[in-house]
Write an enzyme that holds these catalytic residues in place. Structure first.
Site, PDB file in Angstrom:
ATOM      1  N   HIS A  16       0.835  -1.197   0.000  1.00 45.55           N
ATOM      2  CA  HIS A  16       0.000   0.000   0.000  1.00 45.55           C
ATOM      3  C   HIS A  16       0.871   1.248   0.000  1.00 45.55           C
ATOM      4  CE1 HIS A  16      -0.341   0.972   4.630  1.00 45.55           C
ATOM      5  NE2 HIS A  16       0.882   0.711   4.280  1.00 45.55           N
ATOM      6  N   CYS A  35       5.716   5.723   4.517  1.00 47.54           N
ATOM      7  CA  CYS A  35       4.467   5.138   4.005  1.00 47.54           C
ATOM      8  C   CYS A  35       3.982   5.870   2.760  1.00 47.54           C
ATOM      9  CB  CYS A  35       3.387   5.141   5.077  1.00 47.54           C
ATOM     10  SG  CYS A  35       3.645   3.830   6.283  1.00 47.54           S
ATOM     11  N   HIS A  41       5.030  -0.040  -0.626  1.00 51.02           N
ATOM     12  CA  HIS A  41       5.789  -0.861   0.325  1.00 51.02           C
ATOM     13  C   HIS A  41       4.813  -1.897   0.875  1.00 51.02           C
ATOM     14  CE1 HIS A  41       3.749   2.046   2.899  1.00 51.02           C
ATOM     15  NE2 HIS A  41       3.796   1.120   3.835  1.00 51.02           N
ATOM     16  N   HIS A  43       3.463  -4.959   3.876  1.00 53.85           N
ATOM     17  CA  HIS A  43       3.389  -5.390   5.274  1.00 53.85           C
ATOM     18  C   HIS A  43       2.957  -6.852   5.323  1.00 53.85           C
ATOM     19  CE1 HIS A  43       3.815  -1.391   7.012  1.00 53.85           C
ATOM     20  NE2 HIS A  43       2.964  -0.944   6.112  1.00 53.85           N
ATOM     21  N   ASP A  81      -4.551 -10.915   0.027  1.00 54.98           N
ATOM     22  CA  ASP A  81      -3.204 -11.490   0.015  1.00 54.98           C
ATOM     23  C   ASP A  81      -2.489 -11.215  -1.309  1.00 54.98           C
ATOM     24  OD1 ASP A  81      -1.103 -12.870   1.228  1.00 54.98           O
ATOM     25  OD2 ASP A  81      -1.660 -14.722   0.185  1.00 54.98           O
ATOM     26  N   HIS A  82      -1.270 -10.723  -1.225  1.00 53.77           N
ATOM     27  CA  HIS A  82      -0.449 -10.367  -2.389  1.00 53.77           C
ATOM     28  C   HIS A  82      -1.107  -9.326  -3.293  1.00 53.77           C
ATOM     29  CE1 HIS A  82       1.734 -13.803  -0.919  1.00 53.77           C
ATOM     30  NE2 HIS A  82       2.725 -13.543  -1.755  1.00 53.77           N
ATOM     31  N   GLU A 127      -0.518  -4.606  11.835  1.00 58.53           N
ATOM     32  CA  GLU A 127       0.252  -4.212  10.645  1.00 58.53           C
ATOM     33  C   GLU A 127       1.745  -4.456  10.847  1.00 58.53           C
ATOM     34  OE1 GLU A 127      -0.537  -0.546   7.977  1.00 58.53           O
ATOM     35  OE2 GLU A 127       1.076   0.061   9.305  1.00 58.53           O
TER      36      GLU A 127
HETATM   37 NI    NI Z   1       2.580   1.002   5.482  1.00 63.21          NI
END
Ligand code: NI
Length: 138
Positions: A16, A35, A41, A43, A81-82, A127
């Site tokens: 995100h 961010c 990037h 998580h 996911d992914h 997160e």
């Molecule tokens: Ni982030």
């Protein structure tokens, strides 16, 4: 009638970016730090779904934890996911920041009507090891 809280844990990885279009690049980095990195990037998220109910007399379950896992996967984690949370997920509005807080609220909405015999109590979305959000449907 004893009320019991049962939690199922699932995991997903996703990318995100936090960004406000109306702000300058400088202001975005001031507010969101790394961010706001323009090339995204990721998580490794951990999702705790807690339901409440009374264990049924025969099996002793509030809900079959394997069935709960299947519901969470079908409704939520298989979609996340992914993925790129800003772009790819049908239940995340493109106009909404893909923060842990907003995701917890949206995940609640995706799950609440799919449970039978118990009630959704809490969505806890972790997160990082230092940050998580909890949503109780209020
Ligand atoms: Ni982030």
């Amino acid at each position: 009638m004893a009320l019991v809280y049962l939690t199922r844990v699932e995991r997903f990885n996703a990318a995100h970016k936090l960004w406000v279009n109306d702000w300058s690049e400088e202001k975005n980095f001031e507010e969101f730090g790394k961010c706001a990195n323009k090339n995204w990037h990721g998580h490794n998220y951990t999702l705790h779904v807690t339901v409440k109910g009374t264990p049924d007399p025969l099996r002793g379950f509030v809900i079959d934890a394997k069935k709960l896992s299947t519901i969470i996967k079908q409704q939520v984690t298989d979609k996340l996911d992914h993925s790129n949370l800003n772009l790819d997920v049908d239940f995340i509005p493109k106009t909404l920041q893909a923060t842990t807080e907003n995701l917890a609220i949206l995940i609640w909405g995706e799950l609440k009507d799919h449970l039978s015999g118990c009630e959704l109590h809490c969505i806890k979305l972790i997160e990082t090891e230092n940050i998580y959000a909890e949503y109780y449907g209020e």
